[in-house]
Scaffold this motif. Structure first.
Motif, PDB file in Angstrom:
ATOM      1  N   LEU A  84      22.616  58.853  51.008  1.00  0.00           N
ATOM      2  CA  LEU A  84      23.022  57.469  51.219  1.00  0.00           C
ATOM      3  C   LEU A  84      24.543  57.428  51.160  1.00  0.00           C
ATOM      4  CD1 LEU A  84      21.438  54.846  51.603  1.00  0.00           C
ATOM      5  CD2 LEU A  84      21.631  54.451  49.172  1.00  0.00           C
ATOM      6  N   VAL A  85      25.183  56.966  52.244  1.00  0.00           N
ATOM      7  CA  VAL A  85      26.643  57.003  52.342  1.00  0.00           C
ATOM      8  C   VAL A  85      27.211  55.600  52.485  1.00  0.00           C
ATOM      9  CG1 VAL A  85      26.685  59.332  53.297  1.00  0.00           C
ATOM     10  CG2 VAL A  85      26.562  57.393  54.829  1.00  0.00           C
ATOM     11  N   ASN A  86      28.526  55.487  52.268  1.00  0.00           N
ATOM     12  CA  ASN A  86      29.189  54.185  52.278  1.00  0.00           C
ATOM     13  C   ASN A  86      29.492  53.643  53.666  1.00  0.00           C
ATOM     14  OD1 ASN A  86      29.259  54.048  49.489  1.00  0.00           O
ATOM     15  ND2 ASN A  86      31.221  55.080  49.347  1.00  0.00           N
ATOM     16  N   SER A  87      29.716  54.531  54.624  1.00  0.00           N
ATOM     17  CA  SER A  87      30.149  54.033  55.931  1.00  0.00           C
ATOM     18  C   SER A  87      29.469  54.804  57.068  1.00  0.00           C
ATOM     19  CB  SER A  87      31.669  54.160  56.068  1.00  0.00           C
ATOM     20  OG  SER A  87      32.035  55.515  56.170  1.00  0.00           O
ATOM     21  N   ALA A  88      29.480  54.166  58.234  1.00  0.00           N
ATOM     22  CA  ALA A  88      28.872  54.776  59.419  1.00  0.00           C
ATOM     23  C   ALA A  88      29.662  55.992  59.882  1.00  0.00           C
ATOM     24  CB  ALA A  88      28.776  53.746  60.535  1.00  0.00           C
ATOM     25  N   SER A  89      30.964  56.001  59.670  1.00  0.00           N
ATOM     26  CA  SER A  89      31.760  57.159  60.105  1.00  0.00           C
ATOM     27  C   SER A  89      31.394  58.407  59.297  1.00  0.00           C
ATOM     28  CB  SER A  89      33.253  56.848  60.003  1.00  0.00           C
ATOM     29  OG  SER A  89      33.613  56.587  58.667  1.00  0.00           O
ATOM     30  N   ILE A  90      31.165  58.237  57.995  1.00  0.00           N
ATOM     31  CA  ILE A  90      30.744  59.377  57.166  1.00  0.00           C
ATOM     32  C   ILE A  90      29.351  59.824  57.591  1.00  0.00           C
ATOM     33  CG2 ILE A  90      30.164  60.109  54.818  1.00  0.00           C
ATOM     34  CD1 ILE A  90      32.308  58.166  53.821  1.00  0.00           C
ATOM     35  N   ALA A  91      28.474  58.867  57.860  1.00  0.00           N
ATOM     36  CA  ALA A  91      27.107  59.200  58.283  1.00  0.00           C
ATOM     37  C   ALA A  91      27.115  59.991  59.585  1.00  0.00           C
ATOM     38  CB  ALA A  91      26.284  57.921  58.436  1.00  0.00           C
ATOM     39  N   SER A  92      27.927  59.569  60.547  1.00  0.00           N
ATOM     40  CA  SER A  92      27.946  60.289  61.821  1.00  0.00           C
ATOM     41  C   SER A  92      28.548  61.682  61.660  1.00  0.00           C
ATOM     42  CB  SER A  92      28.698  59.491  62.885  1.00  0.00           C
ATOM     43  OG  SER A  92      30.055  59.358  62.537  1.00  0.00           O
ATOM     44  N   ARG A  93      29.547  61.824  60.802  1.00  0.00           N
ATOM     45  CA  ARG A  93      30.142  63.155  60.567  1.00  0.00           C
ATOM     46  C   ARG A  93      29.133  64.079  59.894  1.00  0.00           C
ATOM     47  NH1 ARG A  93      31.956  67.319  61.904  1.00  0.00           N
ATOM     48  NH2 ARG A  93      33.648  68.371  60.851  1.00  0.00           N
ATOM     49  N   LEU A  94      28.379  63.538  58.937  1.00  0.00           N
ATOM     50  CA  LEU A  94      27.355  64.349  58.278  1.00  0.00           C
ATOM     51  C   LEU A  94      26.246  64.728  59.260  1.00  0.00           C
ATOM     52  CD1 LEU A  94      27.019  62.628  54.791  1.00  0.00           C
ATOM     53  CD2 LEU A  94      27.980  64.868  55.277  1.00  0.00           C
ATOM     54  N   ALA A 114      14.864  69.301  55.796  1.00  0.00           N
ATOM     55  CA  ALA A 114      15.524  68.275  56.601  1.00  0.00           C
ATOM     56  C   ALA A 114      16.395  67.417  55.694  1.00  0.00           C
ATOM     57  CB  ALA A 114      14.486  67.400  57.297  1.00  0.00           C
ATOM     58  N   ILE A 115      17.403  66.801  56.299  1.00  0.00           N
ATOM     59  CA  ILE A 115      18.278  65.863  55.588  1.00  0.00           C
ATOM     60  C   ILE A 115      18.305  64.574  56.381  1.00  0.00           C
ATOM     61  CG2 ILE A 115      20.601  65.386  54.771  1.00  0.00           C
ATOM     62  CD1 ILE A 115      21.046  68.366  54.444  1.00  0.00           C
ATOM     63  N   MET A 116      18.056  63.473  55.685  1.00  0.00           N
ATOM     64  CA  MET A 116      18.119  62.158  56.308  1.00  0.00           C
ATOM     65  C   MET A 116      19.364  61.443  55.775  1.00  0.00           C
ATOM     66  SD  MET A 116      15.375  59.044  56.214  1.00  0.00           S
ATOM     67  CE  MET A 116      14.151  59.968  57.095  1.00  0.00           C
ATOM     68  N   VAL A 117      20.186  60.965  56.675  1.00  0.00           N
ATOM     69  CA  VAL A 117      21.424  60.281  56.293  1.00  0.00           C
ATOM     70  C   VAL A 117      21.276  58.806  56.655  1.00  0.00           C
ATOM     71  CG1 VAL A 117      23.923  60.170  56.615  1.00  0.00           C
ATOM     72  CG2 VAL A 117      22.757  62.369  56.742  1.00  0.00           C
ATOM     73  N   ARG A 118      21.548  57.940  55.696  1.00  0.00           N
ATOM     74  CA  ARG A 118      21.497  56.496  55.906  1.00  0.00           C
ATOM     75  C   ARG A 118      22.755  55.846  55.332  1.00  0.00           C
ATOM     76  NH1 ARG A 118      18.297  57.319  59.334  1.00  0.00           N
ATOM     77  NH2 ARG A 118      16.080  56.970  59.206  1.00  0.00           N
ATOM     78  N   VAL A 119      23.133  54.720  55.924  1.00  0.00           N
ATOM     79  CA  VAL A 119      24.300  53.960  55.460  1.00  0.00           C
ATOM     80  C   VAL A 119      23.823  52.909  54.469  1.00  0.00           C
ATOM     81  CG1 VAL A 119      26.219  52.477  56.167  1.00  0.00           C
ATOM     82  CG2 VAL A 119      25.473  54.337  57.648  1.00  0.00           C
ATOM     83  N   LYS A 120      24.534  52.810  53.336  1.00  0.00           N
ATOM     84  CA  LYS A 120      24.206  51.789  52.335  1.00  0.00           C
ATOM     85  C   LYS A 120      24.459  50.406  52.925  1.00  0.00           C
ATOM     86  CE  LYS A 120      25.865  54.187  48.230  1.00  0.00           C
ATOM     87  NZ  LYS A 120      26.853  54.134  47.155  1.00  0.00           N
ATOM     88  N   PRO A 121      23.609  49.458  52.632  1.00  0.00           N
ATOM     89  CA  PRO A 121      23.909  48.097  53.060  1.00  0.00           C
ATOM     90  C   PRO A 121      25.125  47.579  52.294  1.00  0.00           C
ATOM     91  CG  PRO A 121      21.780  48.202  51.928  1.00  0.00           C
ATOM     92  CD  PRO A 121      22.332  49.587  51.981  1.00  0.00           C
ATOM     93  N   ALA A 122      25.983  46.891  53.013  1.00  0.00           N
ATOM     94  CA  ALA A 122      27.190  46.350  52.379  1.00  0.00           C
ATOM     95  C   ALA A 122      26.818  45.171  51.491  1.00  0.00           C
ATOM     96  CB  ALA A 122      28.179  45.907  53.449  1.00  0.00           C
ATOM     97  N   PRO A 123      27.489  45.038  50.350  1.00  0.00           N
ATOM     98  CA  PRO A 123      27.218  43.866  49.508  1.00  0.00           C
ATOM     99  C   PRO A 123      27.698  42.610  50.230  1.00  0.00           C
ATOM    100  CG  PRO A 123      29.073  45.104  48.648  1.00  0.00           C
ATOM    101  CD  PRO A 123      28.503  45.904  49.781  1.00  0.00           C
ATOM    102  N   PRO A 124      27.045  41.502  50.004  1.00  0.00           N
ATOM    103  CA  PRO A 124      27.469  40.284  50.704  1.00  0.00           C
ATOM    104  C   PRO A 124      28.870  39.869  50.274  1.00  0.00           C
ATOM    105  CG  PRO A 124      25.838  39.761  49.035  1.00  0.00           C
ATOM    106  CD  PRO A 124      25.932  41.258  49.097  1.00  0.00           C
ATOM    107  N   ALA A 125      29.617  39.341  51.223  1.00  0.00           N
ATOM    108  CA  ALA A 125      30.991  38.911  50.933  1.00  0.00           C
ATOM    109  C   ALA A 125      31.007  37.508  50.322  1.00  0.00           C
ATOM    110  CB  ALA A 125      31.821  38.924  52.217  1.00  0.00           C
TER     111      ALA A 125
END
Length: 176
Positions: A84-94, A114-125
């Motif tokens: 589980l990663v913080n941003s889509a750019s990190i997810a795509s690089r992984l 196998a490795i599954m990479v997902r982006v964490k949902p952002a907390p509401p602003a």
């Protein structure tokens, strides 16, 4: 009764109990306890997994991603690692280096298919706050459209109907 310095004086104090029980290290307590032992074991396993992922990422010159990744095993019979990663750019690089990351993890003793990479949902602003009681408005009654609709239904009902009496009561109580 007067006591002279030569008279022995005994008080009924209970002697100190011998301390057979010593304080345990808190880690020993967690390991020995029934419920917490399994939680501690899982936590230690996740810490080892995180260290192995950091070492594998460092070998791939991506060690700076390590603090931004939460890892765990996906439930089920497969050996599938979940990142589980913080941003889509990190997810795509992984995603680009997954085969190399799996090989590096195998070198470290972590077996995964196998490795599954997902982006964490952002907390509401924004934050939802309840309105103070003073700002709440009490209902004022029926609006014109609702009143006409109820009156139209009332005209079509039998005079001795229980529904008719209920609607008459509603119209009487909800007048503007």
């Amino acid at each position: 009764m007067s006591l002279s310095p030569a008279t022995p004086f005994f008080m009924n104090f209970t002697p100190k109990s011998s301390r057979k029980h010593t304080a345990h290290d808190w880690m020993d307590y967690l390991r020995e306890s029934n419920g917490l032992g399994s939680i501690l074991a899982k936590t230690e396993d996740l810490a080892k997994l995180k260290a192995n992922i950091h070492a594998a990422l460092k070998a791939l010159d991506l060690g700076h991603f390590s603090p931004k990744i939460d890892a765990g095993w996906r439930s089920g019979p497969q050996e599938e690692l979940f990142l589980l990663v913080n941003s889509a750019s990190i997810a795509s690089r992984l995603q680009q280096i997954l085969p190399s990351l799996i090989k590096e993890l195998e070198k470290k003793g972590v077996s995964c298919k196998a490795i599954m990479v997902r982006v964490k949902p952002a907390p509401p602003a924004w934050e939802v706050k309840p309105r103070p009681d003073a700002q709440r408005e009490k209902p004022k009654g029926l609006n014109d459209v609702a009143r006409k609709s109820w009156e139209s239904l009332l005209e079509r009902l039998e005079p001795e109907s229980s529904l008719r009496s209920a609607i008459e009561k509603l119209l009487k109580n909800k007048s503007k």
